[in-house]
Design an enzyme around this catalytic site. Structure first.
Site, PDB file in Angstrom:
ATOM      1  N   GLU A 110     -30.071 -57.070 -49.398  1.00 26.43           N
ATOM      2  CA  GLU A 110     -30.839 -56.049 -48.681  1.00 26.43           C
ATOM      3  C   GLU A 110     -32.308 -56.281 -48.959  1.00 26.43           C
ATOM      4  O   GLU A 110     -32.648 -56.941 -49.932  1.00 26.43           O
ATOM      5  CB  GLU A 110     -30.470 -54.648 -49.201  1.00 26.43           C
ATOM      6  CG  GLU A 110     -29.024 -54.283 -48.990  1.00 26.43           C
ATOM      7  CD  GLU A 110     -28.609 -53.106 -49.877  1.00 26.43           C
ATOM      8  OE1 GLU A 110     -29.488 -52.317 -50.290  1.00 26.43           O
ATOM      9  OE2 GLU A 110     -27.412 -52.995 -50.145  1.00 26.43           O
ATOM     10  N   LYS A 112     -35.908 -55.144 -50.283  1.00 21.67           N
ATOM     11  CA  LYS A 112     -36.378 -54.206 -51.300  1.00 21.67           C
ATOM     12  C   LYS A 112     -37.578 -53.461 -50.729  1.00 21.67           C
ATOM     13  O   LYS A 112     -38.667 -54.015 -50.595  1.00 21.67           O
ATOM     14  CB  LYS A 112     -36.759 -54.953 -52.572  1.00 21.67           C
ATOM     15  CG  LYS A 112     -37.090 -54.030 -53.734  1.00 21.67           C
ATOM     16  CD  LYS A 112     -37.174 -54.823 -55.027  1.00 21.67           C
ATOM     17  CE  LYS A 112     -37.290 -53.940 -56.252  1.00 21.67           C
ATOM     18  NZ  LYS A 112     -38.492 -53.123 -56.284  1.00 21.67           N
ATOM     19  N   ASP A 114     -40.622 -50.959 -50.452  1.00 16.46           N
ATOM     20  CA  ASP A 114     -41.631 -50.548 -51.405  1.00 16.46           C
ATOM     21  C   ASP A 114     -42.073 -49.131 -51.071  1.00 16.46           C
ATOM     22  O   ASP A 114     -42.916 -48.913 -50.209  1.00 16.46           O
ATOM     23  CB  ASP A 114     -42.814 -51.522 -51.321  1.00 16.46           C
ATOM     24  CG  ASP A 114     -43.500 -51.641 -52.654  1.00 16.46           C
ATOM     25  OD1 ASP A 114     -43.009 -51.029 -53.621  1.00 16.46           O
ATOM     26  OD2 ASP A 114     -44.521 -52.334 -52.727  1.00 16.46           O
ATOM     27  N   TYR A 221     -29.377 -46.482 -49.284  1.00 16.37           N
ATOM     28  CA  TYR A 221     -28.576 -47.683 -49.481  1.00 16.37           C
ATOM     29  C   TYR A 221     -27.479 -47.564 -50.513  1.00 16.37           C
ATOM     30  O   TYR A 221     -26.787 -48.514 -50.769  1.00 16.37           O
ATOM     31  CB  TYR A 221     -29.471 -48.872 -49.819  1.00 16.37           C
ATOM     32  CG  TYR A 221     -30.568 -48.539 -50.814  1.00 16.37           C
ATOM     33  CD1 TYR A 221     -30.262 -48.285 -52.129  1.00 16.37           C
ATOM     34  CD2 TYR A 221     -31.886 -48.453 -50.397  1.00 16.37           C
ATOM     35  CE1 TYR A 221     -31.246 -47.952 -53.029  1.00 16.37           C
ATOM     36  CE2 TYR A 221     -32.887 -48.131 -51.300  1.00 16.37           C
ATOM     37  CZ  TYR A 221     -32.561 -47.873 -52.607  1.00 16.37           C
ATOM     38  OH  TYR A 221     -33.539 -47.542 -53.491  1.00 16.37           O
ATOM     39  N   LYS A 308     -38.172 -60.976 -56.348  1.00 16.99           N
ATOM     40  CA  LYS A 308     -39.506 -60.530 -55.925  1.00 16.99           C
ATOM     41  C   LYS A 308     -40.196 -61.611 -55.105  1.00 16.99           C
ATOM     42  O   LYS A 308     -40.254 -62.766 -55.541  1.00 16.99           O
ATOM     43  CB  LYS A 308     -40.363 -60.207 -57.158  1.00 16.99           C
ATOM     44  CG  LYS A 308     -39.927 -58.950 -57.875  1.00 16.99           C
ATOM     45  CD  LYS A 308     -40.612 -57.728 -57.298  1.00 16.99           C
ATOM     46  CE  LYS A 308     -40.166 -56.458 -57.988  1.00 16.99           C
ATOM     47  NZ  LYS A 308     -41.137 -55.728 -58.715  1.00 16.99           N
ATOM     48  N   CYS A 402     -81.234 -49.972 -48.891  1.00 15.99           N
ATOM     49  CA  CYS A 402     -80.377 -50.095 -47.718  1.00 15.99           C
ATOM     50  C   CYS A 402     -80.670 -51.393 -46.951  1.00 15.99           C
ATOM     51  O   CYS A 402     -81.821 -51.672 -46.642  1.00 15.99           O
ATOM     52  CB  CYS A 402     -80.585 -48.894 -46.798  1.00 15.99           C
ATOM     53  SG  CYS A 402     -79.635 -49.000 -45.280  1.00 15.99           S
ATOM     54  N   CYS A 405     -82.352 -50.206 -43.485  1.00 16.41           N
ATOM     55  CA  CYS A 405     -83.597 -49.452 -43.345  1.00 16.41           C
ATOM     56  C   CYS A 405     -84.443 -49.485 -44.617  1.00 16.41           C
ATOM     57  O   CYS A 405     -85.489 -48.854 -44.677  1.00 16.41           O
ATOM     58  CB  CYS A 405     -83.299 -48.011 -42.949  1.00 16.41           C
ATOM     59  SG  CYS A 405     -82.588 -47.048 -44.292  1.00 16.41           S
ATOM     60  N   CYS A 420     -76.897 -44.604 -48.514  1.00 13.54           N
ATOM     61  CA  CYS A 420     -78.255 -44.636 -48.004  1.00 13.54           C
ATOM     62  C   CYS A 420     -78.573 -43.210 -47.560  1.00 13.54           C
ATOM     63  O   CYS A 420     -77.914 -42.673 -46.686  1.00 13.54           O
ATOM     64  CB  CYS A 420     -78.368 -45.586 -46.806  1.00 13.54           C
ATOM     65  SG  CYS A 420     -79.904 -45.309 -45.886  1.00 13.54           S
ATOM     66  N   CYS A 426     -81.736 -44.299 -40.270  1.00 10.24           N
ATOM     67  CA  CYS A 426     -81.001 -45.537 -40.549  1.00 10.24           C
ATOM     68  C   CYS A 426     -80.101 -45.871 -39.356  1.00 10.24           C
ATOM     69  O   CYS A 426     -79.182 -45.115 -39.038  1.00 10.24           O
ATOM     70  CB  CYS A 426     -80.207 -45.322 -41.836  1.00 10.24           C
ATOM     71  SG  CYS A 426     -79.318 -46.765 -42.390  1.00 10.24           S
TER      72      CYS A 426
HETATM   73  P1  AMP Z   1     -38.210 -51.524 -59.862  1.00  5.23           P
HETATM   74  O1  AMP Z   1     -38.868 -50.198 -59.651  1.00  5.23           O
HETATM   75  O2  AMP Z   1     -39.090 -52.697 -59.558  1.00  5.23           O
HETATM   76  O3  AMP Z   1     -37.475 -51.608 -61.144  1.00  5.23           O
HETATM   77  O4  AMP Z   1     -37.102 -51.632 -58.729  1.00  5.23           O
HETATM   78  C1  AMP Z   1     -36.058 -50.696 -58.654  1.00  5.23           C
HETATM   79  C2  AMP Z   1     -36.292 -49.845 -57.473  1.00  5.23           C
HETATM   80  O5  AMP Z   1     -36.238 -50.587 -56.260  1.00  5.23           O
HETATM   81  C3  AMP Z   1     -35.198 -48.839 -57.288  1.00  5.23           C
HETATM   82  O6  AMP Z   1     -35.412 -47.707 -58.078  1.00  5.23           O
HETATM   83  C4  AMP Z   1     -35.298 -48.503 -55.837  1.00  5.23           C
HETATM   84  O7  AMP Z   1     -36.135 -47.380 -55.670  1.00  5.23           O
HETATM   85  C5  AMP Z   1     -36.019 -49.678 -55.223  1.00  5.23           C
HETATM   86  N1  AMP Z   1     -35.303 -50.275 -54.095  1.00  5.23           N
HETATM   87  C6  AMP Z   1     -35.881 -50.601 -52.915  1.00  5.23           C
HETATM   88  N2  AMP Z   1     -34.991 -51.118 -52.057  1.00  5.23           N
HETATM   89  C7  AMP Z   1     -33.797 -51.129 -52.680  1.00  5.23           C
HETATM   90  C8  AMP Z   1     -32.482 -51.537 -52.298  1.00  5.23           C
HETATM   91  N3  AMP Z   1     -32.222 -52.056 -51.095  1.00  5.23           N
HETATM   92  N4  AMP Z   1     -31.498 -51.378 -53.198  1.00  5.23           N
HETATM   93  C9  AMP Z   1     -31.744 -50.855 -54.428  1.00  5.23           C
HETATM   94  N5  AMP Z   1     -32.964 -50.445 -54.850  1.00  5.23           N
HETATM   95  C10 AMP Z   1     -33.987 -50.588 -53.998  1.00  5.23           C
HETATM   96 ZN    ZN Z   2     -80.234 -47.059 -44.372  1.00  5.43          ZN
END
Ligand code: AMP
Ligand code: ZN
Length: 664
Positions: A110, A112, A114, A221, A308, A402, A405, A420, A426
């Site tokens: 899957e 990951k 952010d 997930y 990663k 600036c 100006c 400024c 300006c």
């Molecule tokens: P880390 O915070 O780097 O330790 O990564 C773990 C976190 O990745 C988990 O707590 C999840 O919130 C996140 N995460 C994002 N996508 C997934 C996924 N597909 N499966 C499991 N965890 C995930």
């Molecule tokens: Zn200025």
């Protein structure tokens, strides 16, 4: 059909449309129709509170306020993940797995995401609790906020277990993130740094109505619970999808590390096409039976591994540093780079943020610098390759005046940015203010664009937005690229802006921190620019949702003679600098002269609706209790300190019901 049936039918219908739109991404109704039906349902629910339902789609708009988030222990710990960075790491992992489980191993891959992790609890098909990860053992109860996220089902469909938890990630897609930032920039505020921090910050906002406005998404997930008839992770995803959850569309089942690597390599290069940020791939042993065999280390499951992606970084030469002047006078240093390819685009410039950042990195012209692209729109400079620093390099000295100006720059206590202060003289500030004034959410002047504004300023035809109203076709017709037709259109567009309502004119004035929403609040509260210009700090701070920063900025604006002049010219030209007759006559005056403080959680109306009712009946909503407060409308959970303050000042505390009777 009786009222109850009507309510139930509307709820079903709206939930289905929500699901189609936010989970399946296939809208089945226009926004307008949706809003109409939602309003209909809201009205019915308000009139018939006995049919309250915690899973009604009307709750999506939020309104519940949480002052302190309750800490709750997770029924099952929320673990972190072990990280890997190479094929070797993954092969090692597989070797460890083979020692602990028998038989063939399948893997699900899957992305990951952010964002911020979340755990949702459902009982009998209803969302009952949402917790953040916190320290993994205990998290914060953010249920009210999570309910406003439209891809989180409030009520499940299909054949779901009686009780279970489901875990996933709250993300803020780039599109929504960029739109939020565009608004902040328009309001003269600092843009948010990246989608992840903004997503996790959103979960901890106190006012859920604010969360409702943010375009967050929830991707789930993993299912956690006892006696759930699921055997694999892949099935996990399919089942969750069938119950109405938004599950990642991209997942792959494979039986080898090579298959895993294919997925990793593909998404390493294609992840920039996704609508949200990802920072790697998560690989999970597919069989839940094998997962149970493998168990957990102190920190992470043994059956899962994160891979990663490398943050994309390149090095290139810094050619020179330029300084941009924004419409508020804020100076931004920009690194101009030897063009280089990064994450699929050619990068020529990167932000250096401010003087502190330059000093911290010690970047110098001629240096080879590392440039990285994260969630930010503009790439960042991460550091300097000192081995390649030219011998003759000299330390960067931040500009002291600036670049446009020549006025000496100032830096306010506690702020990172230099400014400024020459706002009237300006050029980029002059141009920026007029561009803001004509922009879509402000005066929205047809026939006039940002470049023409710059041209008009450079030609000496305008110096401020009031000058626009003195333009005539014969004064501009000789300009480059200006035909007779477009000159006429420009003048017509400018004239038409005299009908734009007060709140948008107020936004257009470009008062620092007065964005679109704040402008609306102020327009409604003060009703005219005259009243607003006379408001004192104390008075402004009393206005609901107006903080000290905004209050100071407004007072500052109107204490500058040039601004007062500017506003009086706008009045003279006939702009709408007060609420229209219509807006005023739509207002009942039942609560005229009364000041209300709203506190706690309400049953039949949301907090926002309650405030809107006070507003539309001529009353004023203020944020803190003082001797001038007429009433405190108290819902459940009103804080004890507010209560005692009201009591000591002898301000009457009334219930929601009593209030509603007042305006009936
Ligand atoms: P880390 O915070 O780097 O330790 O990564 C773990 C976190 O990745 C988990 O707590 C999840 O919130 C996140 N995460 C994002 N996508 C997934 C996924 N597909 N499966 C499991 N965890 C995930
Ligand atoms: Zn200025």
């Amino acid at each position: 059909m009786d009222i109850k049936e009507q309510i139930l039918q509307l709820r079903d219908e709206l939930s289905q449309h929500n699901y189609n739109y936010y989970v399946l991404d296939t809208p089945s109704i226009s926004d307008f129709e949706f809003d109409t039906k939602l309003k209909q349902l809201q009205a019915l629910e308000t009139a018939h509170p006995q049919y309250y339902d915690a899973s009604s789609p009307t709750l999506r708009v939020g309104g519940e306020v949480t002052k302190n988030f309750e800490t709750v222990v997770h029924a099952q710990r929320m673990y972190s993940l072990d990280n890997s960075y190479s094929k070797e790491d993954l092969m090692d992992w597989e070797t460890r797995l083979r020692k602990m489980v028998d038989g063939p191993i399948q893997y699900t891959c899957e992305l990951k995401y952010d964002g911020a992790s979340i755990s949702l609890t459902y009982e009998n098909g209803l969302l009952v609790q949402a917790l953040t990860r916190g320290d993994g053992t205990q998290g914060d109860n953010v249920t009210a906020n999570i309910k406003t996220i439209k891809s989180v089902p409030l009520k499940l469909r299909g054949d779901y277990p009686d009780k279970f938890e489901i875990r996933g990630e709250i993300v803020l897609p780039f599109e929504g993130f960029n739109a939020m930032n565009a608004e902040r920039i328009a309001a003269g505020e600092e843009p948010y740094k990246n989608p992840r921090n903004t997503a996790s910050g959103s979960l901890k906002l106190q006012d859920s109505a604010e969360v409702a406005k943010r375009p967050l998404e929830c991707l789930l997930y993993s299912i956690v619970g006892d006696n759930i008839a699921i055997k694999t992770q892949f099935e996990n995803l399919e089942k969750a999808g069938s119950w109405g959850f938004k599950v990642p569309a991209i997942a792959k089942l494979t039986d080898s590390i090579d298959g895993v690597l294919e997925f990793v390599n593909y998404w390493d290069t294609h992840r920039h096409e996704l609508p949200y940020e990802t920072d790697g791939v998560v690989i999970k042993v597919n069989s839940l039976y094998q997962q149970a065999e493998l168990g957990y280390t102190a920190k992470a499951p043994r059956w899962a591994m994160a891979y990663k992606f490398k943050a994309e970084q390149v090095s290139t030469r810094l050619e020179h540093i330029s300084y941009q002047v924004g419409r508020t006078g804020a100076i931004t240093p920009v690194a101009n780079l030897q063009p280089v390819e990064l994450a699929g685009t050619i990068v020529k410039r990167a932000s250096l943020h401010n003087a502190d950042q330059i000093e911290k990195l010690d970047v110098r012209i001629g240096d080879w610098v590392y440039v990285e692209k994260g969630g930010e729109i503009i790439p960042k400079i991460m550091g300097v390759d000192l081995d390649r620093r030219p011998a003759e390099s000299i330390e960067t000295v931040y500009i002291s005046s600036c670049p446009e100006c020549d006025t000496p720059l100032v830096r306010n206590e506690g702020e990172a940015q230099h400014y400024c202060p020459n706002d009237v003289g300006c050029t980029p500030q002059i141009i920026g203010r007029i561009q803001h004034y004509i922009s879509r959410k402000a005066l929205d002047i047809e026939g006039l664009g940002g470049e023409t504004v710059a041209l008009l300023v450079h030609e000496g035809l305008i110096r401020d937005y009031a000058d626009l109203y003195e333009l005539t076709a014969d004064r501009i017709i000789h300009l480059d690229r200006m035909a007779e037709k477009s000159a006429d259109n420009l003048v017509k567009g400018v004239q038409a802006s005299k009908d734009v309502p007060f709140e948008r004119v107020l936004f257009g004035l470009g008062i620092r921190y007065v964005g679109e929403t704040v402008a609306k609040k102020l327009a409604k509260h003060y009703k005219s620019i005259e009243a607003l210009s006379k408001a004192t700090l104390e008075d402004l701070e009393q206005v609901d949702e107006i903080g000290i920063k905004i209050a100071e900025s407004v007072v500052d604006f109107f204490s500058t003679e040039a601004n007062v002049q500017l506003v009086s010219r706008l009045i003279l030209y006939g702009l709408q600098l007060q609420l229209s007759e219509e807006a005023l006559s739509n207002q009942s005056t039942q609560l005229e002269g009364l000041r209300f403080v709203v506190s706690g959680v309400f049953e039949t109306v949301s907090r926002d609706e309650l405030k809107a009712l006070i507003d539309s009946n001529g009353g004023k909503v203020v944020s803190s209790i003082s001797a001038k407060t007429s009433y405190v409308v108290a819902g459940a959970n009103m804080g004890p300190s507010k209560r005692s303050k009201a009591e000591s000042l002898q301000v009457p505390i009334i219930s929601e019901q009593a209030f509603l009777e007042m305006i009936d």
